[in-house]
Design an enzyme around this catalytic site. Structure first.
Site, PDB file in Angstrom:
ATOM      1  CG  HIS A 171      40.117  34.046  48.191  1.00 35.73           C
ATOM      2  ND1 HIS A 171      41.226  34.900  47.717  1.00 35.73           N
ATOM      3  CD2 HIS A 171      40.044  32.994  47.410  1.00 35.73           C
ATOM      4  CE1 HIS A 171      41.632  34.358  46.558  1.00 35.73           C
ATOM      5  NE2 HIS A 171      41.136  33.147  46.475  1.00 35.73           N
ATOM      6  CD  GLU A 172      37.473  30.130  47.146  1.00 37.83           C
ATOM      7  OE1 GLU A 172      36.942  29.889  46.092  1.00 37.83           O
ATOM      8  OE2 GLU A 172      38.828  29.953  47.466  1.00 37.83           O
ATOM      9  CG  HIS A 186      37.986  33.118  42.876  1.00 37.56           C
ATOM     10  ND1 HIS A 186      38.984  33.861  42.187  1.00 37.56           N
ATOM     11  CD2 HIS A 186      38.550  32.662  43.767  1.00 37.56           C
ATOM     12  CE1 HIS A 186      40.096  33.458  42.642  1.00 37.56           C
ATOM     13  NE2 HIS A 186      39.874  32.680  43.599  1.00 37.56           N
ATOM     14  CD  GLU A 220      43.672  32.154  43.776  1.00 38.47           C
ATOM     15  OE1 GLU A 220      43.542  32.466  44.709  1.00 38.47           O
ATOM     16  OE2 GLU A 220      42.588  31.397  42.956  1.00 38.47           O
TER      17      GLU A 220
HETATM   18 ZN   LIG Z   1      41.103  31.720  44.829  1.00 38.50          ZN
END
Ligand SMILES: [Zn+2]
Length: 256
Positions: free
Chosen positions: A126-127, A130, A189
């Protein structure tokens, strides 16, 4: 914005925004900083952050963070990234982030919630998503747009592209050093959830682990102010339902 200004500059801004496309989701977005500049800024912010932190001396946990990171990096298709993965010894901080250019930090406080390699892959995927989607630069560029207004920014880019880019870099640099943990938008997100699932599937992790991880995160939110990660990553039912609906897409990327 007057109609004339709108007519003159919006097509220009639209063209500018269309120059950048987010991988996998193909969303067009406005990013005024080049990837090279972004990587350099990420590197310096990472140095600052690590200088203030204590690296974990848990060799096994650090090796796990690096293994998961390398597996995701291997499928991320970012040869320009200077990947680095560190575990910070901070049991009270439930957090993880990835700076532009692939500089990843995991705080030991999140490990009881990630629980195992799959759970850790969910957070790191997830990170890293980004960073791949350049959400930090997008946020700064949007900030600049809001600050100057679309017309002024359009005019500045047209007449002084270099000076405007420098301004964007300054705005970005200030944000990168102080604002590593500034919250992303809900849309960002959700995009990072979607891309993160694809990345971990490509790396050979079962994306369904994300549903379990966010369920545990949601429980951890139980009392008090909740962990750091939750303040920027609400673990609500909608998020978990969205992740569930993205699993078939992600599983299409699992190695055959
Ligand atoms: Zn995030």
């Amino acid at each position: 914005m007057t109609p004339l200004v709108r007519r003159l500059f919006l097509p220009f801004l639209a063209a500018l925004a269309a120059c950048q496309t987010v991988p996998y989701t193909k969303r067009s977005h406005l990013v005024l900083v080049s990837e090279g500049e972004e990587t350099a800024l990420g590197e310096s912010a990472y140095g600052d952050a690590l200088a203030k932190a204590t690296l974990s001396n848990d060799a096994e946990a650090t090796a796990l963070v690096r293994r998961v990171g390398q597996r995701i990096a291997a499928v991320a298709d970012k040869p320009g990234f200077k990947w680095e993965f560190n575990l910070i010894d901070d049991p009270k901080t439930v957090n993880a982030w990835c700076l532009p250019g692939g500089k990843v930090a995991v705080y030991s406080g999140i490990l009881p919630i990630t629980q195992d390699e799959n759970g850790l892959a969910v957070v790191m995927g997830h990170e890293i998503a980004h960073a791949l989607a350049r959400h930090g630069s997008e946020r700064m560029s949007q900030g600049l747009l809001a600050q100057l207004g679309g017309a002024a920014l359009g005019a500045a880019m047209a007449s002084k592209p270099e000076a405007t880019q420098q301004l964007a870099q300054q705005a970005y640099g200030a944000g990168a050093t102080v604002g590593v943990l500034l919250p992303f938008s809900r849309a960002q997100e959700s995009e990072a959830d979607r891309i993160g699932l694809i990345l971990i599937a490509k790396a050979g992790y079962e994306p369904g682990a994300a549903v379990d991880f966010w369920g545990r995160m949601s429980k951890a939110a139980g009392g008090g102010g909740g962990p750091e990660f939750l303040r920027t990553h609400p673990a609500d039912d909608k998020r978990i339902a969205d992740i569930q609906s993205r699993l078939p897409e992600a599983r299409g990327y699992l190695p055959k």
